[in-house]
Scaffold this motif. Structure first.
Motif, PDB file in Angstrom:
ATOM      1  N   ALA C 223       0.848  -1.194   0.000  1.00  0.00           N
ATOM      2  CA  ALA C 223       0.000   0.000   0.000  1.00  0.00           C
ATOM      3  C   ALA C 223       0.883   1.243   0.000  1.00  0.00           C
ATOM      4  O   ALA C 223       1.998   1.209   0.532  1.00  0.00           O
ATOM      5  N   ARG C 225       0.656   3.977   1.691  1.00  0.00           N
ATOM      6  CA  ARG C 225       0.964   4.408   3.051  1.00  0.00           C
ATOM      7  C   ARG C 225       0.679   3.248   3.994  1.00  0.00           C
ATOM      8  O   ARG C 225      -0.318   2.568   3.848  1.00  0.00           O
ATOM      9  N   LEU C 226       1.546   3.037   4.956  1.00  0.00           N
ATOM     10  CA  LEU C 226       1.383   1.915   5.868  1.00  0.00           C
ATOM     11  C   LEU C 226       0.919   2.441   7.219  1.00  0.00           C
ATOM     12  O   LEU C 226       1.534   3.345   7.784  1.00  0.00           O
ATOM     13  N   LEU C 349       6.530   1.065  10.897  1.00  0.00           N
ATOM     14  CA  LEU C 349       6.883   0.734   9.514  1.00  0.00           C
ATOM     15  C   LEU C 349       7.379   1.952   8.741  1.00  0.00           C
ATOM     16  O   LEU C 349       8.301   1.851   7.943  1.00  0.00           O
ATOM     17  N   GLU C 350       6.762   3.095   8.977  1.00  0.00           N
ATOM     18  CA  GLU C 350       7.140   4.264   8.180  1.00  0.00           C
ATOM     19  C   GLU C 350       8.216   5.096   8.857  1.00  0.00           C
ATOM     20  O   GLU C 350       9.038   5.704   8.204  1.00  0.00           O
TER      21      GLU C 350
END
Lengths: 407, 264, 633
Positions: C223, C225-226, C349-350
């Motif tokens: 995706a 954005r996570l 994650l980001e």
């Protein structure tokens, strides 16, 4: 590489009792020249006898033969009068570049000298390359000493250049460095400078060859003794024989130093009060058995130690969280751990598993920490802390007035 | 400021899985902390770029990959690329992880590029007029603070701040560029060592004489002989006596300075 | 007005006006949900099931507080009935039928009684868990509408609707009624509109089917954005669900982190998500996050939610033990844990912004398959002296015993040894994966590291695919939840049984014949991941009853049990609080006077064992059963 090889045939021959008929006879009580002294249990027992009463009494705590001393005493105090060994014309040279911080050999340096001695054997000679004055080289196994001029300040590149020049002049068959922070650095500089391969971090050093771990200790690499190698700490034994000559060897004039890029270098000693717990050498730790944390802090300061604490004190907010010792806090690598009022929960003991020495003070004889400790004191830590502070204060006062030494 | 971080294809010390060596992740953190405006890139020479892609998730946005066949010396290729890019600072781990672990590559690079090398750095900061202030580890938290004028090769010590957490999203956005390069330097001489599975060896026990018998070495190892012996236990001693005993013991093992000697 | 139009028209007109106002206010709010991401919603199905969801599922939760349940039934039922009846009176035949107005008056009267019940919770002093602010004027609005409505309806019933008195009564009703309708946008009445819609478009429709629907939804790692950084990253029906919050504070009374003084209050968290959506939202007036943080942060659909200076401090996020106690207690069926995990996913994650102490375990999980970085082969070290068959030797077994992370722990090894000996005793054909078993990835997933979780899950699924077994038995409820509920989404479907359920099966089948231990007094601590996540509360109790111990219940037990503090990565995040969660739980256990706290989870064992000065012993159910089996020989 360690004990001289036994020659059973020669031993038997030495024990031969001449002229006793057809059957050869041997005197087995006679000591072999190089072997271990033969034990005489009868005389040992006699030595343990106390008094001369009719009923014999023995002090079994007293060893008949001072076994322990040979272990504790440094090699140079070997009972027989030491005779310096001189190698006049060595077949080859084994060079060693010890760190020798402050002109004194470190334990690691001695081990490297011991390893070099093993490589040199009877024919070869060990040549130590040191900067400035350095004591105890002969006892540590050096036959020759090259004294480079002592450098000012920190300039590893210049030092490497001097060592390179000395090594080039020496033409040693092997050169060993300690795999320490400075020694490892120097070894790599020198090896790269001389375009020689370097066998790093050897864990076995023997005349047969050297062995080093690789690939995360999954494999080991072995090689017949290379030209350049670094020796891991605690991999080789100190030289234990009679002292060596440590004859000074003249060297050529100074080498031009490489261009300087280091503008300044200052040493910042570790402040035990602020050093990260995982790096601390000596940790004094408080547990639930302490109520007076002020005197705890004084004890920590007086002993120049790093403060630690058990989880309970950190949870209660009495000690900062970063001082927590244990599986969920910091796992220590300290030389000594001094636990005050800590019973030793399993998670806590996991945190001190790597500590060489543990001192524990706790009221509970059956506490796990008491069991773990090298010196365990079953006593209220609250009472021991002021006593410790008083003792340290007395000593300081004694030193200040020059009155004398404390016991 | 342009910073190159040297990356190697490491193996996890326990699982043997391909990972970015921890000390290189720490080097990335040092680089990231040095200056926000600096250009930081990773540089890897090896057969495959995938081996170091993990570094993208730990603070690097861009990695340059120089293709070098497996088993070949990466130094000539690295020297060629670094000479082209001319970074002000080259960061590397002090030892690789999972290979030969000899730690020679940074030294060979520094020599070939004629740059000074500062080993075992745990902290780095920019000082005035372009100099760098580097803190070198001397072990046990002691430091040597060195002011050095760049460009310089720096190796990172494991006592440096812990690596940044891996961020999957960042790793996804980062890119690996393969650059073609013609090696300039000649490869370093190699040792032809024989390999076999690792065998753990007993560490030499401190204080044990080399020539002692097995029994003596055992005693030294178990500490039975010395006065400090194993597990001394004092039950309900007088606090003063206890304090004296403790202090004697601490002095014996050398963590507390002797009373008469001045503190160093 | 009354002079121009008869009261029989104006009064129903008022209700229609209210409805129109409520609709406008509702739509103004609903426009904000449109910033959220799209979500698949089964509208027709949801609408058809709305009454059942409301009357059964919501009521089941509301009824845990009998006063609130009665209050809500009276006030909401009365309000709806009265308003609908009045609205219908717009029809002339009804308007002219005077007995009809008696009926309306009765409905308004009931509402008035309900309003008093509402007021009694807030005046003279407000219950601690409730929010103040707009909620404090709710009883007055309700009372005004109800009393005004009652009087107006009575006047109409007696046919005296044209006097001044009628106007006054109508004005009172209008003030209350329009006030209530106005409150649909920002005030307490929003919960009614958003709540009903939320029940229709619930993001987890499965939870109304009777079976727990607790598995985290897998994240698409491709995706753009996570995870969720800002309100707009949530799906629209999640934004809607947060608007359904009625600030009743049941979640905060249940939250272990709140009780321990860690900076988490589930109600404030949801309200921060609500307020983060719109700058116009009135100030929060409930209990704050413990620790007294005052940062307000930016608001708006595109404003960052997490950060030291944003609305939600990272410590708040990492305090959550993902125990689902808040979700279990929420009468509005809000999914707090999903929100927490979604926010954590973005952080991890980001941004790589894991809590400092969690970085190590998560890195080791990713690199070596074990959070401690220990060799996988060492997992079976606990079984020294006990024969432990490897499934690789035979390729198949009836039961695959999943050991989990607890196997590395010295203390928990004792429980596993007891379990293995029981399996031997019952001649169960079982085997372990041994060095092929990796961590399930539970820790990584709860900490938001979905990539590591999916990687580990894929590897485990590939390993399991090589062997033939009927069922997986595990003593670790976290592993059980991952294997049973979360692996299916990644392609691994297994029958997973918790060891307590399996042991009960063996006892019932007569393969284990335990003696009785009547001298032991035991209280059972429910693991969150077994009781709340999987609804299994009976099997362990049945095992304990089978061995005849004196069993006592803690005040919070079963699905409403309190967490031990060991879930959701909370022990590795280690956010400081005023107290420790396991200490609180052990204090609750001590209240029962039981000498033994029975546990059924390695995390609970470790957390409760770590309580200092505890009087009770911590024993796994398997250990107690083994003791009984040995006593019965």
């Amino acid at each position: 590489m360690t004990r001289p090889r036994r020659d059973p045939r020669a031993e038997w021959a030495a024990q031969f009792v001449a002229g006793a008929g057809l059957r050869p006879r041997y005197d087995r009580t006679r000591r072999a020249a190089a072997g271990r002294p033969r034990r005489d249990p009868r005389s040992e027992r006699e030595a343990q006898r106390v008094g001369a009463a009719a009923r014999p009494r023995y002090d079994l705590g007293q060893a008949g033969r001072p076994l322990g001393e040979a272990v504790v005493a440094p090699p140079r105090s070997v009972p027989e009068a030491p005779q310096t060994i001189i190698v006049e014309a060595p077949a080859f040279l084994v060079a060693v570049v010890p760190d020798a911080p402050g002109g004194r050999l470190s334990g690691h340096d001695r081990q490297v000298l011991g390893a070099a001695r093993a490589l040199a054997g009877r024919e070869g000679a060990v040549a130590a390359i040191v900067e400035g004055a350095c004591e105890g080289l002969g006892a540590a196994g050096a036959d020759r000493v090259l004294r480079l001029e002592a450098a000012e300040g920190y300039d590893p590149a210049a030092r490497a250049a001097r060592v390179e020049a000395a090594l080039a002049a020496l033409a040693a068959r092997h050169t060993l460095f300690p795999e320490s922070l400075d020694g490892g650095d120097l070894a790599r500089r020198v090896a790269v400078g001389l375009r020689e391969p370097l066998f790093t971090n050897a864990e076995v050093v023997a005349a047969k060859g050297l062995v080093r771990p690789a690939r995360g200790r999954r494999v080991e690499q072995s090689l017949a003794a290379p030209r350049f190698a670094t020796v891991a700490p605690d991999a080789a034994a100190d030289y234990a024989g009679p002292p060596r000559e440590a004859r000074a060897v003249p060297i050529d004039g100074p080498t031009p130093p490489p261009p300087k890029s280091i503008l300044s270098a200052t040493r910042i000693p570790a402040d035990p009060a602020t050093v990260p717990l995982s790096l601390a050498e000596f940790v004094v730790s408080a547990g639930n058995g302490l109520t007076d944390l002020d005197s705890f802090r004084q004890v920590v300061a007086a002993l120049h130690a790093t403060p630690g604490a058990s989880r309970v004190l950190c949870d209660a907010g009495l000690m900062p969280r970063h001082s927590q010792v244990g599986a969920s806090g910091t796992v220590l690598a300290a030389t000594c751990y001094f636990a005050l009022g800590i019973s030793g929960a399993p998670q806590h003991l996991q945190g001190v598993a790597g500590c060489e020495h543990v001192v524990a003070v706790n009221t509970d004889l059956h506490a796990a920490m008491i069991e773990r400790a090298g010196l365990a004191v079953v006593q209220d830590a609250q009472a021991v802390m002021p006593a410790l502070l008083r003792l340290l204060a007395q000593e300081t006062a004694g030193r200040a007035t020059g009155a004398g030494k404390a016991p | 400021m342009r910073i190159a971080v040297l990356l190697s294809a490491g193996l996890h010390p326990v699982s043997g899985a391909p990972v970015l060596p921890r000390v290189e992740a720490q080097a990335i953190r040092l680089a990231a902390g040095l200056a926000a405006s600096s250009e930081i890139f990773g540089l890897h020479a090896g057969p495959e770029a995938a081996a170091v892609a993990e570094a993208l998730g730990q603070g690097l946005d861009r990695i340059e990959h120089v293709a070098v066949a497996a088993g070949e010396d990466p130094v000539p290729a690295l020297v060629a690329r670094l000479a082209e890019r001319a970074p002000d600072l080259i960061l590397a781990g002090r030892r690789s992880q999972g290979g030969d672990e000899s730690g020679l590559v940074p030294y060979a690079l520094a020599r070939a590029l004629a740059m000074p090398l500062m080993p075992d750095v745990v902290a780095a900061a920019a000082a005035e007029d372009g100099a760098l202030r580097l803190d070198q580890s001397l072990g046990r938290g002691a430091l040597r603070r060195v002011l050095v004028r760049g460009p310089v090769v720096v190796t990172c010590h494991p006592d440096a701040p812990a690596p940044l957490a891996y961020a999957y999203g960042r790793a996804r956005r980062g890119r690996v560029e393969t650059v073609a390069i013609a090696p300039v330097a000649t490869p370093a001489p190699a040792l032809a060592a024989e390999e076999r599975p690792y065998r753990r060896r007993p560490r030499i026990v401190k204080g044990a004489p080399a020539g002692g018998s097995a029994a003596e070495r055992l005693k030294a190892a178990t500490g039975e002989s010395g006065p400090a012996g194993s597990g001394r236990l004092l039950i309900q001693p007088d606090p003063e006596d206890a304090a004296r005993e403790i202090l004697t013991y601490l002095r014996q093992i050398g963590v507390v300075a002797a009373p008469a000697e001045p503190k160093t | 007005m009354t002079s121009l139009m008869p009261l029989t028209t104006v009064f129903p007109g008022l209700v229609w006006l209210m409805a129109a106002l409520a609709l406008v206010q509702g739509l103004r709010r609903a426009a904000l949900w449109r910033v959220g991401a799209a979500a698949p919603v089964a509208w027709l199905d949801g609408l058809a099931k709305l009454p059942r969801r409301y009357l059964v599922d919501v009521h089941h939760v509301v009824a845990r507080d009998p006063y609130a349940s009665r209050m809500h039934a009276v006030v909401a039922g009365g309000l709806l009935a009265a308003s609908i009846l009045t609205a219908l009176a717009i029809l002339p035949p009804l308007a002219g039928f005077r007995p009809y107005w008696f009926l309306v008056a009765l409905a308004f009267g009931v509402t008035a009684v309900g309003s008093l019940l509402v007021g009694a919770r807030r005046y003279p002093s407000k219950q601690k868990r409730l929010s103040a602010g707009h909620f404090q004027i709710l009883p007055f609005l309700l009372l005004a509408y109800a009393v005004g409505g009652t009087l107006t309806a009575l006047l109409l019933a007696f046919g005296a609707g044209s006097g001044v008195f009628g106007s006054v009564a109508l004005a009172l009703a209008a003030a209350g009624g329009l006030g209530l309708a106005f409150e649909v946008r920002h005030g307490p009445m929003r919960h009614a509109a958003a709540g009903a819609l939320h029940l229709v478009a619930h993001p987890r429709p499965g939870r109304f089917g009777g079976r727990p629907d607790t598995a985290l939804q897998p994240l698409d790692l491709d995706a753009p954005r996570l995870g969720s950084e800002m309100p707009a990253d949530f799906t629209w029906n999640r934004l809607l669900s947060y608007d359904a919050c009625v600030s009743c504070g049941r979640c905060e009374t249940a939250c272990p982190a709140f009780a321990a003084g860690q900076p988490l209050n589930p109600k404030k968290l949801i309200q921060d998500l609500v307020a983060g959506l719109s700058p116009a939202e009135p100030a929060y007036a409930g209990n704050p996050y413990p620790g007294g943080r005052a940062a307000e942060g930016e608001r708006g659909a595109l404003a960052r939610l997490i950060g030291p200076d944003a609305r939600i401090h990272p410590d708040t996020l990492w305090s959550c033990t993902t125990c689902r106690a808040c979700v279990e207690e929420c009468p509005m069926m809000i999914e707090h844990v999903d929100a927490v995990v979604s926010l954590r996913r973005h952080e991890t994650l980001e941004r790589g912004a894991l809590p400092e102490k969690a970085v190590g375990p998560v890195t080791e999980l990713r690199q070596s398959g074990d959070p401690g970085g220990r060799p996988l082969a060492a997992r079976t070290d606990f079984a020294a002296g006990v024969e432990l068959p490897r499934i690789a030797d035979g390729g198949q077994a009836e039961i695959l015993l999943w050991l989990g992370e607890g196997a590395y722990d010295l203390r928990y090894g004792r429980s596993l040894r007891a379990l293995v000996r029981l399996l031997r005793e019952a001649h169960v054909d079982f085997a372990v994966l041994g060095p092929e078993e990796r961590d399930t990835g539970d820790l990584a997933r709860r900490l938001g590291d979905e990539a590591t979780f999916q990687g580990l899950a894929r590897e485990n699924i590939a390993t399991l695919a090589q062997y033939r077994f009927d069922r997986i038995v595990t003593a670790d409820p976290h592993a059980l939840h991952a294997l049973r509920n979360e692996y299916p989404a990644l392609g691994g479907c297994y029958t997973v049984v918790h060891h307590t359920a399996f042991l009960l099966e063996l006892i019932r089948a007569g393969r284990l014949n335990p003696g009785r231990l009547p001298d032991l007094s035991v209280t059972y601590h429910d693991p969150c991941y077994l009781a709340r996540y999987n609804g299994e509360t009976e099997a362990p109790r049945a095992v304990l009853d089978a061995i005849g111990v004196a069993r006592r219940e803690m005040s919070r037990s079963g699905r409403r049990a309190m967490c031990c503090g060991g879930g959701g990565g909370a022990p590795v995040s280690d956010v400081p609080g005023e107290r420790r969660i396991p200490d609180l739980r052990m204090a609750q256990a001590a209240e029962t006077g039981a000498g033994i706290v029975a546990v059924a989870c390695p995390s609970c064992t470790a957390m409760l064992e770590g309580v200092t000065d505890r009087k009770a012993e911590i024993r796994d159910v398997a250990e107690l059963l083994l003791q009984a089996v040995e006593a019965g020989r």
